[in-house]
Design an enzyme around this catalytic site. Structure first.
Site, PDB file in Angstrom:
ATOM      1  N   TYR A  56      12.785   8.690  21.255  1.00 54.24           N
ATOM      2  CA  TYR A  56      13.718   7.575  21.134  1.00 54.24           C
ATOM      3  C   TYR A  56      14.621   7.740  19.919  1.00 54.24           C
ATOM      4  O   TYR A  56      14.387   8.598  19.061  1.00 54.24           O
ATOM      5  CB  TYR A  56      12.965   6.237  21.058  1.00 54.24           C
ATOM      6  N   ARG A  91      19.615  14.727  16.862  1.00 51.06           N
ATOM      7  CA  ARG A  91      18.171  14.627  16.630  1.00 51.06           C
ATOM      8  C   ARG A  91      17.433  14.330  17.943  1.00 51.06           C
ATOM      9  O   ARG A  91      16.340  14.853  18.181  1.00 51.06           O
ATOM     10  CB  ARG A  91      17.848  13.569  15.573  1.00 51.06           C
ATOM     11  N   ARG A  98      -1.314  10.104  37.984  1.00 49.32           N
ATOM     12  CA  ARG A  98      -1.554  10.250  36.552  1.00 49.32           C
ATOM     13  C   ARG A  98      -2.273  11.559  36.271  1.00 49.32           C
ATOM     14  O   ARG A  98      -3.333  11.817  36.849  1.00 49.32           O
ATOM     15  CB  ARG A  98      -2.398   9.084  36.052  1.00 49.32           C
ATOM     16  N   HIS A 136      -2.693  14.336  32.701  1.00 49.88           N
ATOM     17  CA  HIS A 136      -2.216  14.640  31.345  1.00 49.88           C
ATOM     18  C   HIS A 136      -1.154  15.736  31.359  1.00 49.88           C
ATOM     19  O   HIS A 136      -0.101  15.604  30.770  1.00 49.88           O
ATOM     20  CB  HIS A 136      -3.391  15.079  30.446  1.00 49.88           C
ATOM     21  N   LYS A 194      10.792  12.502  17.081  1.00 50.24           N
ATOM     22  CA  LYS A 194      10.849  11.032  17.084  1.00 50.24           C
ATOM     23  C   LYS A 194      10.251  10.532  18.398  1.00 50.24           C
ATOM     24  O   LYS A 194      10.960  10.117  19.323  1.00 50.24           O
ATOM     25  CB  LYS A 194      12.291  10.539  16.868  1.00 50.24           C
ATOM     26  N   GLU A 240       5.891   9.805   4.035  1.00 51.96           N
ATOM     27  CA  GLU A 240       7.020   8.928   4.361  1.00 51.96           C
ATOM     28  C   GLU A 240       6.463   7.551   4.695  1.00 51.96           C
ATOM     29  O   GLU A 240       5.256   7.344   4.667  1.00 51.96           O
ATOM     30  CB  GLU A 240       7.828   9.492   5.533  1.00 51.96           C
ATOM     31  N   LEU A 297       9.664  12.686   9.593  1.00 53.46           N
ATOM     32  CA  LEU A 297      10.840  12.629  10.454  1.00 53.46           C
ATOM     33  C   LEU A 297      12.052  13.012   9.599  1.00 53.46           C
ATOM     34  O   LEU A 297      12.213  12.482   8.491  1.00 53.46           O
ATOM     35  CB  LEU A 297      11.034  11.205  11.002  1.00 53.46           C
TER      36      LEU A 297
END
Ligand code: PLP
Length: 307
Positions: free
Chosen positions: A55, A74, A122, A124, A173, A206, A230
């Site tokens: 995101y 990014r 579903r 993995h 991110k 961070e 990040l």
């Protein structure tokens, strides 16, 4: 008379719809523009199942997307890191600009989220050629931004430290934000602005949504870019400003003791901007007020979007 009455009723209904529409937050989901509260994705979406996506949050000042290209770059890197292909980043750019143009506020944030998509079962592991069949889920919306940090930016904020509990690829991110959720909740419970992560090697990496800087002996220190942090867009801009101002920057980590003994500490982030820190873990930083280097960088950064 009945015709006129029905016509008037219809007209009123249309007017009501039009007014509601202009106040509604609209979003983009997989090629369609629709009201935010009508957007739906499958429960099998890999974002929902595994946090398998990336995101970005972009700040909009006076109707202009700030550092949009940097955020898109990014995002591309995050998608590359996650091996999510076939996303047309120019389409995301176009959609983002149009949602911001339609947004009912000039002060806003643009949120972009891309997941690996919704398979039929579903599992993995994902299919390597999976995107040939299933497209990534692309979701974008712009929303009014109420800046609640004005007085903290002026007077400084308090922070707390917290063990680093996140995964080893914090440079991506990712929407998988549990460690950041723990840290943000810890900050909320302790009535401070931010929590900073403390690595097992004693370095402050961070914050839950910010990068951390300290001033030690007149030198600016911050964690170097690596999978431990990040690569903040605001961090880059602040380093660029510091370089122009010929301030000494050392991209090395700081220990918690160094941070507590620093003359100045500040945080950077898209919605945080440049935020002075005046207390950490209950201990006063410097004189307990925003320091001169922080102020200088803060005012230069503010000029970038208030031109
Ligand atoms: C973990 C983390 N670090 C740093 C930042 C600051 O990055 P940016 O300046 O690009 O907003 C963010 C922003 O959300 C973040 O989530």
């Amino acid at each position: 008379v009945t015709h006129i009455w029905n016509g008037a009723q219809m007209f009123l209904q249309w007017m009501k719809r039009l007014i509601t529409f202009s106040y509604m937050t609209m979003c983009y989901l997989n090629g369609k523009i629709l009201p935010l509260d009508e957007a739906r994705v499958s429960v099998l979406d890999r974002g929902f199942m595994f946090g398998d996506g990336a995101y970005e949050v972009v700040r909009v000042y006076s109707g202009n997307l700030f550092l949009f290209q940097e955020h898109l770059n990014r995002l591309e890197k995050s998608l590359e890191g996650l091996d999510i292909k076939t996303v047309d980043i120019r389409e995301v750019e176009r959609v983002g600009k149009s949602l911001v143009a339609e947004c009912n506020s000039k002060e806003a944030t643009l949120y972009i989220q891309i997941t690996r998509g919704s398979p039929t079962k579903r599992s993995h592991a994902y299919e390597e050629n999976y995107e040939a069949k299933e497209k990534p889920t692309i979701f974008v919306y712009a929303m009014k931004f109420n800046d609640s940090n004005l007085s903290l930016r002026k007077n400084g904020c308090m922070i707390r430290s917290f063990p680093e509990v996140r995964w080893g690829r914090c440079d991506i991110k990712s929407i998988n934000l549990l460690g950041n959720v723990f840290a943000a909740q810890f900050a909320k419970r302790n009535a401070v602005y931010e929590t900073v992560f403390l690595g097992q090697d004693g370095l402050v990496t961070e914050g839950s949504h910010t990068n951390v800087f300290a001033v030690l002996n007149g030198r600016i220190r911050t964690m170097p870019k690596s999978p431990r942090i990040l690569p903040g867009i605001t961090r880059d801009k602040v380093l660029e400003i510091a370089e122009k101002k010929k301030l000494v920057v050392e991209e090395w980590g700081v220990t918690l003791d160094e941070l507590l003994g620093a003359s100045e500490v500040f945080l950077t982030g898209t919605s945080t901007e440049v935020m002075p820190v005046i207390q950490c873990d209950g201990k006063k930083i410097g004189r307990g007020e925003p320091g001169p280097i922080t102020r200088e960088l803060q005012s230069a950064y503010n000029k970038l979007f208030s031109l």
